[in-house]
Each structure stands twice: as C-alpha cells, then as structure tokens.
Design an enzyme around this catalytic site. Structure first.
Site, short mmCIF file in Angstrom:
data_model
loop_
_atom_site.label_atom_id
_atom_site.label_comp_id
_atom_site.label_asym_id
_atom_site.label_seq_id
_atom_site.Cartn_x
_atom_site.Cartn_y
_atom_site.Cartn_z
N HIS A 306 46.95 39.60 34.81
CA HIS A 306 46.15 38.48 35.20
C HIS A 306 46.45 37.30 34.29
O HIS A 306 46.88 37.21 32.93
CB HIS A 306 44.57 39.09 34.80
CG HIS A 306 43.65 38.23 35.44
ND1 HIS A 306 43.10 37.41 34.87
CD2 HIS A 306 42.96 38.37 36.54
CE1 HIS A 306 42.15 36.54 35.32
NE2 HIS A 306 41.97 37.35 36.74
N ASP A 363 42.06 44.26 41.56
CA ASP A 363 42.48 44.51 42.81
C ASP A 363 42.98 45.98 43.01
O ASP A 363 43.27 46.39 43.85
CB ASP A 363 43.60 43.40 43.46
CG ASP A 363 43.08 42.02 43.77
OD1 ASP A 363 41.74 42.01 44.42
OD2 ASP A 363 43.11 41.07 43.05
#
Ligand code: CMC
Length: 427
Positions: A306, A363
C-alpha cells in the site's frame, strides 16, 4: 515546531510557511514558490505531495490508523450502519435519529431511475466488464438529471447527493443482473438501504425475498470499510474533475474509471483470480512467492502493499476476521481462504516483503467474502465503488464548498526544443 521552512536557491532565500494539521502532520506550503523563485516542484505519483487540506478522513500509515471524521474504523465497522457513515462522511457529524430519517427518506424518494436507462444497459454486450458499464451509466445519469449538473448552492448539492445515493445502487444491481441474465429488480422502499441493495442484487424473479441478517451484516461492514480513504487515485480523480465544475455524476464516473485499475480497486478481482490460479496450479504458494519477488516477472502479489500503510492496513484485519465469520455463518468451506492465509503467513516472514513493508491490504480478503455472498468476481470492484460512493461525494462536496481552484498541475518539459518544419518529401 517552526512555522516556516527556508529554501536557499542560487542567490535567493525564500521563506515558505509550514502548515500543521490537527493530527500534527506538517507540510510546506509552496504556493509562493513559482512567483518567488520561478521554481515548481516535481513528484511523480504525488508520493510526497498533499493536494488539499481535508477534514474528512485521517490515516496514519505507520501506526495503521484509519478514522472517518475522528471516529475509528474499528468502532464504525462494529457499531454503525452504512447510511450513518455516509451521512458522517458527507456532512461531518453522525446524524441524530431525525436527521438520519430525513436523509434516508430523501434517498428513497430518489431511488427510481429513468426506464430508458434499461435501454442503455441492454445495448451493452452481456460480457462487458461491469466497471465499464457502471462508469457509463453513472455518466448517462447526467443526461437524465440535467438539473444535477450546475450545482452552485448547498441546496443544489444536497439534491444531487440524495439522487446519486438513491440511484447508484440501482445501477450497480442492474449491472450485475445483466451479466447473469436476470430481470431487473426495482427494490423495496420498506427495506433499509443495505437490505434494499441485497434485494435488488440477489432477489430471484420467482420467489419472495428475505434479508439474511448474516449477509446484511457482512455487506454493511464491507461498505463501511471501503467508504473513504482520503486522497487515493479515484478520490483525487473525483476532486480534480469536479474542480472544473463538471458536475457530481460526471466526476463520480471518472472516479469509477480510476478505481477500475488493478493497482487500485481492481485489485480485489485480481486477488481472487490469483488465488484461483494458485489453486488450479496445485496450491504451491511458494512458487508464486518466487514469481512476486522476481524482478523479471511482472507478477505481483495482488492484495499486498500500500502506498500509505507501511505497518498494517486496519481494514485488512477487520476483513480477515469477517471472512472467517461469514464463511462459518453461511457454512461455506472455501479452499482459497486457506491459500490466502498461507500466502499471508509466508509473505509476513519473507525478507522481500518485510523489508519493503508489504502487508495484506483491504483487497486481500474482501473477494473471499464477496464470493461467499454469491457476487460474481467481475462485480467485486463494483462493490468497492458502491462502498466508496459516500467518500467520493464527501470529498467532492468539500472541494466545491472550499472553493478550491481548478486542478491544473505543472510539468517539466523534456521534449525537443524549437526546430523547423521538414517537408514530408525530405523526412
Ligand atoms: N508484490 C510484489 N512486490 C511488490 C508489491 C506486490 N504486491 N507491491 C510493491 N512491491 C515492491 C515493488 O516492486 C517495489 O520493489 P523495489 O523497491 O525493489 O523496486 C517496492 O515493493 C515498492 O513498490 P511500489 O510499487 O514503488 O509502491 P507504490 O506505493 O508505488 O505502490 C501499490 C503501492 C499498492 C500500487 C503496490 O504495492 C501494488 O502494486 N500492490 C498490488 C496491487 C494491490 O493490491 N492494490 C490495492 C491497493 S489497496 C486498495 C486500493 O488502493 O484500492
């Protein structure tokens, strides 16, 4: 802490103000840089650039903190309804009973879409990716609701907001039903927001619909976890498109397109496809770990890493727990959950991932839940969009109310300098 930074460049010395946010993050305000020193900054991918001041969402990537308007994501996911969170994000405070009722009723009275939208849906091939269809339909809504384009007052904004909050779930549900060859469902005003989404998505044409509380709880949680994430790729897109005063629906349509990419919201579909590929290949997770680490192989471990979280993604923790609970509640034994868990374990102990601070993101486990709810893989990113809708709206509204100037970055030109036209016969 100093309130200014001094930049020395050639013979110039310029003082630039340092602004500090409510959580003590600091930024150098470079607004005077170009006029003062004829310099701009360059920062591909905006890795160090704050595009705005915002009072909506706070996240601390090192500590794994995510808060909407000051409330922790853990508490909201546990206690709030998605509509309460939507109100909180958009208007700044949790609604009282009356405010929530008015908001909900206004949304309900705007939850019918023009029948002609069906003709547009019918014109798409059945195999069209639902994200492309959704972006198109959201943009098409502008044509059916022209009064939502020019919003110059808070009252106009409110009307546009309840319209899209009402109609967007219809577009999402109809998009899914198209892929499944099912007739569209108009929903039921007697159901609450999430229950109604479930009816429109999952209701069968030949039987009555009953809301399964376990499914509703899971969906409510997932939508809340996706509801905002400050200045990510799609949100920045919504703000920048809206900064030209393009209108809410057009700005949202652009945001949907940005979300579609596999490095952003499209990762949830990519994760499940990856887990399936590993399963079909015999379940050898170590082989795929090697591929992810091989710089000559474009394969990445989808659902890992991320831009901001460099410790853990708090949403991933909540989703992992929710995946266990939902699968148990629904009595589903999904082998890809075991593959996901073993991939996570290996990655968390692998120096490549540890050194680069790559952890599971939102996700990684969400697709496993979506699949257990009967949602097709190609719809996963659409579900992300459904959750992100209030965040996009809140960010768009903040940008318009803050009278932000049009987004128009500078560049450093690296092309050819002036040269003369060469006739085609001499090229
Ligand atoms: N698998 C393998 N290596 C990775 C991965 C991954 N998933 N993510 C990053 N790396 C490596 C990358 O190759 C680079 O290595 P090196 O320094 O040796 O060149 C290093 O880690 C830093 O990566 P980056 O691409 O410079 O980092 P970024 O901040 O630009 O990208 C990211 C962040 C999320 C795009 C990236 O981690 C990624 O592609 N992850 C997989 C896609 C994904 O799961 N996206 C969903 C993000 S969360 C939800 C959302 O935003 O919608």
């Amino acid at each position: 802490m100093s309130t200014k930074a001094t930049l020395n460049y050639n013979d110039l010395s310029i003082d630039l103000p340092v602004i500090t946010g409510s959580e003590n993050e600091s930024a150098i305000d470079i607004a005077a840089l170009r006029s003062g020193a004829n310099l701009v900054t360059i920062d591909p991918g905006f890795k160090n650039t704050g595009s705005c001041e915002s009072a909506i969402t706070f996240l601390d990537g090192d500590k794994g903190i995510l808060r909407y308007r000051g409330y922790s994501i853990e508490e909201l996911a546990e206690k709030a309804s998605f509509l309460e969170v939507a109100y909180l994000l958009i208007f700044g405070e949790l609604p009282n009973t009356e405010q929530l009722e008015v908001f909900e009723n206004d949304i309900k009275s705007n939850s019918v879409v023009d029948e002609d939208i069906k003709k547009i849906i019918d014109a798409f091939p059945k195999a069209a990716h639902p994200m492309g269809v959704l972006a198109s339909l959201t943009s098409a809504l502008t044509a059916f609701n022209p009064s939502s384009v020019n919003v110059n007052s808070e009252a106009d904004m409110y009307k546009a907001i309840v319209k899209i909050m009402g109609k967007f779930p219809v577009l999402v549900a109809w998009t899914m039903r198209k892929t499944q060859g099912l007739p569209i469902d108009y929903g039921d005003k007697n159901l609450d927001y999430v229950g109604n989404i479930m009816k429109m998505m999952f209701g069968q044409p030949n039987e009555g619909f009953k809301v399964n509380p376990a499914v509703k709880e899971a969906l409510n949680k997932l939508l809340i976890l996706h509801a905002d994430h400050e200045q990510n790729c799609s949100t920045s897109t919504v703000r920048i498109v809206g900064s030209s005063h393009a209108g809410l629906f057009a700005s949202l349509s652009a945001g949907i397109s940005a979300l579609w990419g596999p490095l952003h919201g499209g990762a949830n579909q990519a994760v499940l496809e990856m887990l399936e590929a590993i399963r079909e290949d015999g379940g050898d997770t170590a082989k795929f770990m090697m591929k992810a680490k091989d710089k000559n192989d474009p394969f990445r471990l989808m659902g890992f890493g991320h831009r901001v979280y460099k410790n853990f993604d708090p949403r991933a923790r909540i989703i992992k727990k929710a995946a266990d609970e939902v699968l148990e509640d629904l009595g589903i034994d999904d082998p890809v959950l075991d593959i996901a868990k073993s991939l996570e374990k290996e990655a968390l102990n692998d120096p490549y991932f540890v050194d680069r601070k790559l952890y599971p993101n939102v996700d990684f486990y969400s697709g496993i839940i979506y699949r257990s709810l009967g949602i097709p893989v190609q719809m996963f990113t659409v579900m992300f969009a459904l959750g992100r809708l209030p965040g996009w709206i809140a960010q768009w509204r903040e940008m318009r109310l803050g009278k932000e100037p049009i987004g128009r970055p500078r560049q450093i030109y690296t092309g050819a300098t002036l040269r003369s036209y060469v006739d085609i016969s001499h090229r």
